[in-house]
Design an enzyme around this catalytic site. Structure first.
Site, mmCIF file in Angstrom:
data_model
loop_
_atom_site.group_PDB
_atom_site.id
_atom_site.type_symbol
_atom_site.label_atom_id
_atom_site.label_comp_id
_atom_site.label_asym_id
_atom_site.label_seq_id
_atom_site.Cartn_x
_atom_site.Cartn_y
_atom_site.Cartn_z
ATOM 1 N N ASP A 127 -31.608 -14.899 -5.520
ATOM 2 C CA ASP A 127 -32.211 -15.789 -4.503
ATOM 3 C C ASP A 127 -33.631 -16.232 -4.866
ATOM 4 O O ASP A 127 -34.153 -17.160 -4.267
ATOM 5 C CB ASP A 127 -32.269 -15.069 -3.148
ATOM 6 C CG ASP A 127 -30.895 -14.869 -2.539
ATOM 7 O OD1 ASP A 127 -29.907 -15.299 -3.148
ATOM 8 O OD2 ASP A 127 -30.812 -14.277 -1.440
ATOM 9 N N GLU A 222 -26.336 -20.916 2.164
ATOM 10 C CA GLU A 222 -25.559 -20.168 3.165
ATOM 11 C C GLU A 222 -26.368 -19.849 4.421
ATOM 12 O O GLU A 222 -25.813 -19.697 5.507
ATOM 13 C CB GLU A 222 -25.032 -18.863 2.557
ATOM 14 C CG GLU A 222 -26.165 -17.929 2.118
ATOM 15 C CD GLU A 222 -25.707 -16.661 1.432
ATOM 16 O OE1 GLU A 222 -24.516 -16.348 1.458
ATOM 17 O OE2 GLU A 222 -26.591 -15.982 0.868
HETATM 18 O O1 F6P Z 1 -29.457 -11.016 -1.962
HETATM 19 C C1 F6P Z 1 -28.658 -11.596 -2.899
HETATM 20 C C2 F6P Z 1 -27.385 -12.114 -2.276
HETATM 21 O O2 F6P Z 1 -26.591 -12.614 -3.326
HETATM 22 C C3 F6P Z 1 -27.585 -13.179 -1.187
HETATM 23 O O3 F6P Z 1 -27.782 -14.452 -1.697
HETATM 24 C C4 F6P Z 1 -26.309 -13.043 -0.414
HETATM 25 O O4 F6P Z 1 -26.460 -13.464 0.905
HETATM 26 C C5 F6P Z 1 -26.039 -11.582 -0.469
HETATM 27 O O5 F6P Z 1 -26.642 -11.088 -1.635
HETATM 28 C C6 F6P Z 1 -24.558 -11.264 -0.451
HETATM 29 O O6 F6P Z 1 -24.427 -9.904 -0.344
HETATM 30 P P1 F6P Z 1 -23.072 -9.102 -0.513
HETATM 31 O O7 F6P Z 1 -22.710 -9.115 -1.965
HETATM 32 O O8 F6P Z 1 -23.395 -7.748 -0.019
HETATM 33 O O9 F6P Z 1 -22.041 -9.837 0.289
#
Ligand code: F6P
Length: 341
Positions: A127, A222
């Site tokens: 991010d 998102e």
């Molecule tokens: O923090 C990094 C990230 O890839 C975010 O962009 C995303 O919202 C989140 O992790 C997704 O997390 P998980 O893999 O736990 O669904």
């Protein structure tokens, strides 16, 4: 010196490059021992670790994911464990911990550091939202994946005269949407930092169709939200890791645009594709430099800090500065891409 290393939080291309670099610098230059904790802080708290020598990290530079495994942190459990942090380090027998992770991981690193454990952090996240560093590794890879997706979607969108809504990652910060949207030439970009009005996107699509460009691609982070009163879209619950469960803005926006425009619109959710697979050359280099500098900092006893990229230099910054606020997209960066907002 005995150095403990762990990877925590969401995985990210380049984690293995850091692990490899830590081991190379520590073992070859200093004659250190390196212990790899498994599955993030869970492995530290349960005492699950394995020795990492040069052979253990051979061939992993270009590999995505993390050879150590990762897990998200349950902060309450962790807070309790922090009380015994120093004792834990003595029992396991390590002198310094190098946790590699994002905001949650670095917050935990700060807690351990405050509890008296020698810690040197390494920031990571696709991010790119960690303050006190210009970039985090993983971001370049994610932007590349998303840009390629936008390029590909343009040709199929044009063939079918459709609107494509590409949802990319970016929970609180829209860096991936901003940069992949710019690089891919998306016709609309929606970021968490600026609530959007679907009416503006409708106008943009209608203008394009009116001048003969009968397709459009919208890139949406998102975590983006419509401005209040402009579209029906709620807020998700907060999960046990303190994260909002997203309701799927890409799909909701595609439906909204289809309904308002009377033209076909399709959502494409890139999701974890952005996080998987081999890191770009840029991310491998940044990750390798971070690993090298983390070991150097450990040997200078520069604890309670993390590696940071400033311009082209790597410096050490206090962990507390990195976690007080997230690095979001500033207005001037949005203005540069204004024609597509
Ligand atoms: O923090 C990094 C990230 O890839 C975010 O962009 C995303 O919202 C989140 O992790 C997704 O997390 P998980 O893999 O736990 O669904």
């Amino acid at each position: 010196m005995r150095i403990g290393v762990l990877t925590a939080g969401g995985d990210c291309p380049g984690l293995n490059a850091v692990i490899r670099s830590v081991v190379h610098r520590a073992v070859t230059h200093y004659g250190d021992e390196v212990l790899g904790f498994e599955d993030g802080y869970a492995g530290l708290l349960d005492g699950r670790y394995r020795p990492l020598d040069l052979n253990a990290v051979s061939g992993i530079l270009s590999r995505g994911g993390t050879i150590l495994g990762s897990s998200r942190l349950e902060r309450d459990k962790f807070r309790a464990a922090c009380e015994n942090a120093k004792q834990l380090a003595e029992e396991i027998g390590f002198d310094v911990l190098i946790p590699i992770g994002g905001e949650g991981t670095l917050t935990a690193a700060r807690m351990l550091s405050d509890a008296g454990l020698p810690v040197v952090g390494v920031p990571k996240t696709i991010d790119n939202d960690i303050s006190s560093t210009d970039r985090t590794f993983g971001f370049d890879t994610a932007v590349g994946v998303a840009t390629e997706a936008i390029d590909r979607l343009k040709t199929t969108a044009e063939s079918h005269q459709r609107v494509m809504v590409v949802e990319v990652m970016g929970r609180h910060a829209g860096w991936i949407a901003l940069e992949s949207g710019m690089a891919g030439g998306a016709h609309g970009i929606c970021l968490p930092e600026r609530p959007f009005d679907p009416a503006d996107l409708v106008t943009m699509v209608e203008e394009r169709f009116a001048r003969g460009k009968k397709f459009a691609v919208v890139c949406v982070a998102e975590g983006a939200h419509p401005a209040e009163g402009t579209m029906d879209y709620g807020k998700g619950e907060i999960d046990q890791f303190g994260h909002e469960r997203f309701l799927g803005i890409g799909t909701a926006l595609a439906h909204e645009l289809e309904h308002r425009l009377g033209k076909e619109a399709r959502p494409v959710i890139l999701g974890h594709v952005q996080r998987g697979g081999t890191p770009t050359a840029y991310d491998r280099v940044l990750a390798t430099r971070f690993g090298w500098h983390a070991v150097e900092a450990a040997h200078r006893a520069e604890y309670g800090k993390m590696t940071s990229l400033r311009g082209t230099d790597i410096t050490m910054v206090p962990l507390k500065d990195a976690i007080t606020e997230l690095k979001t997209v500033p207005k001037d960066r949005m203005d540069e891409a204004e024609s597509v907002f």
